[in-house]
Design an enzyme around this catalytic site. Structure first.
Site, PDB file in Angstrom:
ATOM      1  CG  HIS A 234      -1.776   1.098   1.302  1.00 30.79           C
ATOM      2  ND1 HIS A 234      -1.405   2.244   1.066  1.00 30.79           N
ATOM      3  CD2 HIS A 234      -3.440   1.138   1.153  1.00 30.79           C
ATOM      4  CE1 HIS A 234      -3.156   3.158   1.317  1.00 30.79           C
ATOM      5  NE2 HIS A 234      -3.670   1.826   0.689  1.00 30.79           N
ATOM      6  CB  CYS A 272      -4.473   3.411  -2.336  1.00 35.07           C
ATOM      7  SG  CYS A 272      -5.151   4.776  -1.456  1.00 35.07           S
ATOM      8  CG  HIS A 299      -6.813   1.047  -1.814  1.00 33.19           C
ATOM      9  ND1 HIS A 299      -6.584   1.317  -0.830  1.00 33.19           N
ATOM     10  CD2 HIS A 299      -7.567  -0.562  -1.755  1.00 33.19           C
ATOM     11  CE1 HIS A 299      -6.532  -0.473   0.398  1.00 33.19           C
ATOM     12  NE2 HIS A 299      -6.832  -0.995  -0.005  1.00 33.19           N
ATOM     13  CG  ASP A 352      -9.618   3.759   0.397  1.00 28.93           C
ATOM     14  OD1 ASP A 352      -9.488   2.951   1.440  1.00 28.93           O
ATOM     15  OD2 ASP A 352      -8.321   4.373  -0.275  1.00 28.93           O
ATOM     16  CG  HIS A 353      -9.907   6.852   3.628  1.00 31.94           C
ATOM     17  ND1 HIS A 353      -9.589   7.324   3.277  1.00 31.94           N
ATOM     18  CD2 HIS A 353     -10.153   5.362   3.667  1.00 31.94           C
ATOM     19  CE1 HIS A 353      -7.995   6.049   3.649  1.00 31.94           C
ATOM     20  NE2 HIS A 353      -8.662   5.268   4.034  1.00 31.94           N
ATOM     21  CE1 TYR A 371     -12.118   1.731   4.566  1.00 32.42           C
ATOM     22  CE2 TYR A 371     -11.281   2.503   6.270  1.00 32.42           C
ATOM     23  CZ  TYR A 371     -11.322   1.971   4.675  1.00 32.42           C
ATOM     24  OH  TYR A 371      -9.780   2.468   4.308  1.00 32.42           O
TER      25      TYR A 371
END
Length: 399
Positions: A234, A272, A299, A352-353, A371
């Site tokens: 990541h 990501c 992501h 993802d977020h 999340y």
């Protein structure tokens, strides 16, 4: 869908229950055994227990995120060899009974960093936010990191001091907790803990951290390859030095260096988009294309970056990421892989977020910031719709 739609789930204590996740359109789960401390072996029994929970809900455990790398591995400490051996055995156990895609990161001391976990936007939603001034307040006057003032201009130090003096004790507490005490499997961390970890990195250079990453990968990647697993790293989040420590996976050059360290299909990238996008000199689509064949997990999110370097989570179709071009590049890579006959042609993707929106704003604070259920469901719906439009308009013959 071509892409495998996934949702991150933090385990039985997650306020978003497994039973609700199929309603989002996700078919896969991204999860970890957060109750197991860093550096402790993942047994086959523990892996199978989590796998059964997920499969009983009609879902697939698609990706491990994450199998944490102990700090002694990152520092090359006395126990480094022992922790690498345990890591290798955990990979073997996952290879036998668990997911084959294993995410990790090599960020020193702290994982992703934000200063505000509930930054309110004009539409009333709340998002994760990184404020450079507030982080300076934390480093200089809460953590009191030795040498921190060297990373700021005199004007920034003065502004941070003024900000610190204007804050209430509660505001200082919330800032501290937002930065150091929000990671699953890493709760209850104190300032003293952070200071002790920082001491282990005294005098560390970027080159030394890279050497330790190579030492780690050179030993664990062959095991992953033998077990049919893929290790995916990541990116640094944010993609810049934090706490005066080097970070070594933030740019397109870092991607190239990582893939050359151990040239194996089992040494891959968790791409990501949001992490990479927080650095304004990063061309996210170009970065994906540079490593597409070695991407094992994606992501999809975006950030809005202010001129002074502050940033926050943007809508999936907003911010710095050209999401259309990125999803198109992902579709093209999957088509290429399928034509080559690769078993891993279908990439697991998660939103993802997400922003806290609608009813999630009325619920108790989620212990896993970023999340909530509804905001990520909106993100996944955006991604799925975008992919469908791209495939039907650009590659209908592949459907």
């Amino acid at each position: 869908m071509f892409m495998e739609p996934t949702f991150r789930w933090y385990g039985p204590e997650d306020p978003v229950p497994l039973a609700h996740i199929p309603q989002t359109g996700a078919t896969g789960i991204v999860s970890s055994l957060h109750y197991i401390p860093y550096g402790v072996l993942w047994t086959q029994d523990a892996i199978l227990e989590r796998k059964k929970m997920i499969e009983d809900a009609g879902l697939t455990w698609s990706v491990v995120e994450s199998l944490p790398v102990h700090e002694d591995i990152k520092t090359g400490g006395r126990s480094c060899r022992r922790y690498i051996e345990l890591y290798k055995q955990s990979i073997r156990n996952l290879g036998k009974v668990g997911p084959k895609v294993i995410t990790y990161n090599f960020m020193p001391v702290l994982d992703w960093v934000r200063t505000d976990l509930h930054h309110r936007l004009p539409d009333g939603s709340t998002v994760l936010y990184f404020n450079r001034l507030e982080f300076a307040v934390f480093e200089l006057f809460i953590l009191r990191r030795m040498g921190a003032e060297d990373d700021y201009t005199p004007e920034e130090v003065k502004a941070a001091e003024e900000k610190y003096r204007s804050m209430t004790d509660h505001e200082r507490f919330v800032l501290r907790r937002s930065i150091i005490d929000n990671f699953p499997g890493f709760k209850g961390v104190t300032l003293e803990d952070i200071q002790a970890m920082l001491a282990k990195y005294e005098g560390f250079t970027r080159e030394r951290l890279a050497e330790n990453l190579y030492n780690f990968l050179s030993q664990v990647v062959p095991v992953a390859e033998e077990c049919g697993c893929r290790l995916v790293i990541h990116p640094d989040d944010p993609p810049r030095s934090i706490l005066g420590l080097p970070r070594i996976f933030s740019t397109i050059d870092d991607i190239a260096a990582l893939l050359k360290m151990v040239d194996s299909p089992a040494n891959g990238v968790c791409f990501c988009a949001g992490s990479f996008s927080a650095r304004t000199d990063n061309d996210v689509v170009k970065m994906f294309k540079s490593c597409a064949s070695r991407v094992g997990f994606v992501h999809l999110r975006s950030t809005q970056v202010e001129p002074n370097g502050d940033f926050y989570e943007a809508d999936h179709l907003g911010g710095r990421v050209d999401m259309y071009e990125l999803v198109k590049a992902i579709c093209e890579e999957q088509i290429r892989r399928r034509k080559e006959g690769r078993e891993d042609w279908r990439l697991p993707v998660r939103p993802d977020h997400g922003a806290d929106i609608m009813d999630d704003l009325l619920k108790p604070a989620n212990p896993n910031p970023g999340y909530g259920g509804i905001g990520r469901m909106r993100g996944l719906a955006t991604i799925r719709g975008l992919e469908t439009g791209i495939m039907r308009s650009c590659y209908p013959e592949e459907l």
